[in-house]
Write a protein that holds these residues in place. Structure first.
Motif, PDB file in Angstrom:
ATOM      1  N   ILE A  27      -8.849  -4.244  -9.094  1.00  0.00           N
ATOM      2  CA  ILE A  27      -9.020  -2.966  -8.409  1.00  0.00           C
ATOM      3  C   ILE A  27      -9.815  -2.027  -9.298  1.00  0.00           C
ATOM      4  O   ILE A  27      -9.532  -1.892 -10.491  1.00  0.00           O
ATOM      5  CB  ILE A  27      -7.652  -2.346  -8.064  1.00  0.00           C
ATOM      6  N   SER A  29     -10.631   1.481 -10.633  1.00  0.00           N
ATOM      7  CA  SER A  29      -9.890   2.728 -10.777  1.00  0.00           C
ATOM      8  C   SER A  29     -10.644   3.662 -11.709  1.00  0.00           C
ATOM      9  O   SER A  29     -11.717   3.332 -12.227  1.00  0.00           O
ATOM     10  CB  SER A  29      -8.485   2.455 -11.328  1.00  0.00           C
ATOM     11  N   ASN A  38      -2.748  -1.777  -4.756  1.00  0.00           N
ATOM     12  CA  ASN A  38      -3.143  -0.503  -4.168  1.00  0.00           C
ATOM     13  C   ASN A  38      -1.935   0.103  -3.451  1.00  0.00           C
ATOM     14  O   ASN A  38      -1.414  -0.494  -2.495  1.00  0.00           O
ATOM     15  CB  ASN A  38      -4.280  -0.714  -3.156  1.00  0.00           C
ATOM     16  N   GLY A  59      -8.323  -5.154  -3.355  1.00  0.00           N
ATOM     17  CA  GLY A  59      -9.122  -4.126  -3.985  1.00  0.00           C
ATOM     18  C   GLY A  59      -9.763  -3.164  -3.008  1.00  0.00           C
ATOM     19  O   GLY A  59      -9.558  -1.947  -3.086  1.00  0.00           O
ATOM     20  N   GLU A  61     -10.327  -0.712  -0.118  1.00  0.00           N
ATOM     21  CA  GLU A  61      -9.395   0.041   0.721  1.00  0.00           C
ATOM     22  C   GLU A  61      -9.715  -0.090   2.205  1.00  0.00           C
ATOM     23  O   GLU A  61      -8.826   0.105   3.036  1.00  0.00           O
ATOM     24  CB  GLU A  61      -9.417   1.518   0.325  1.00  0.00           C
TER      25      GLU A  61
END
Length: 300
Positions: A27, A29, A38, A59, A61
């Motif tokens: 992911i 960030s 998430n 990962g 969204e």
């Protein structure tokens, strides 16, 4: 590794597995790339109550909008005897949820939404004078000139064989019939890695030194009105900008309360089921606090 099947992505392609927690994902960030989950939350604007939540080992969204809304449907049916019509609300989503598939899904459900694309700030006059955007523009102007790369116009299309020929007379064959990325539908053509590895025009054709072969992305929906193009036009209006400006004040304090005040700045468990339970428990504690501090509990 011998006891588990290869992990598959959204397009059924194999993705990298993790031997410590294979249900987690890479992911992006603020701290760079991390291996984790998430934590998603859908919040109402009036009381900042979490109505739908879940921790997902994915990962991107944009893949999580539909399961979040489906979970919301279940929660609302349990709590409201006469049902709740989500079509009377407006859904405010971050740029990570912007995709043609998500916007088409919302349109089918007749849910009004305001979800900006990744480049909406560049079209907003209010951000022109922002320092980080001025620095970015000046940085592009200070870059050293580079050797011009081959573009799509430098490739010849053969309609009979449905292939492209590169400037070195190598053939690129179609690998993807139709694919959506954000608001663009395209088909992809790719050359053989063996053809590109020894090509004398490699530096002018490939984007990086580590690239193995040349790919062409041919747009199918150029000039067509899509759900994404209509959303872009909507976010550029005064009403769209005004509505989206409310999103940060609605949902970000919820994440701040859970991560900073409640101390959940990282998940401490492994596995989808355990991590999801931990995230839901913290969301429940947040809701209990909000309800306890509300003045009119009956109305709430």
């Amino acid at each position: 590794m011998r006891e588990n099947e290869p992990r598959r992505g959204q397009r059924n392609n194999e993705i990298q597995s993790n031997v410590t927690d294979n249900e987690s994902a890479k992911i992006k960030s603020s701290r760079g790339m991390i291996q984790g989950y998430n934590g998603i939350a859908l919040v109402d604007a009036r009381h900042q109550i979490v109505l739908s939540a879940g921790a997902h080992g994915r990962g991107p969204e944009h893949e999580l909008l539909r399961p979040t809304l489906e979970n919301l449907d279940i929660n609302l049916k349990r709590r409201h005897r006469h049902g709740f019509d989500i079509r009377r609300t407006i859904l405010l989503g971050d740029t990570g949820y912007f995709s043609e598939d998500n916007l088409a899904y919302l349109a089918r459900r007749q849910i009004e939404a305001v979800i900006p694309d990744q480049g909406y700030r560049r079209r907003d006059d209010r951000f022109v004078t922002a320092r980080r955007y001025k620095d970015r523009i000046q940085g592009r102007q200070r870059r050293k000139p580079t050797t011009p790369k081959f573009t799509v116009d430098d490739f010849r299309f053969n309609k009979q064989s449905n292939t492209y020929s590169c400037p070195a007379s190598k053939t690129l064959r179609q690998t993807t019939a139709s694919m959506w990325i954000h608001d663009t539908n395209f088909r992809r053509y790719a050359a053989r890695a063996s053809d590109c590895s020894a090509c004398q025009l490699r530096k002018r054709c490939l984007g990086t030194d580590t690239a193995r072969r040349r790919n062409l992305h041919i747009i199918n929906n150029r000039g067509e009105a899509t759900h994404a193009t209509r959303m872009k036009a909507k976010i550029d209006t005064l009403r769209g900008r005004r509505l989206y400006s409310k999103r940060m004040g609605i949902v970000e304090p919820v994440f701040a309360n859970i991560t900073f005040q409640k101390g959940l700045n990282r998940f401490t468990l492994r596995g989808q089921q355990k991590v999801n339970a931990q995230w839901l428990l913290y969301c429940m504690v947040h809701n209990i606090e909000k309800i306890a501090n509300a003045a009119d509990l009956r109305r709430l």
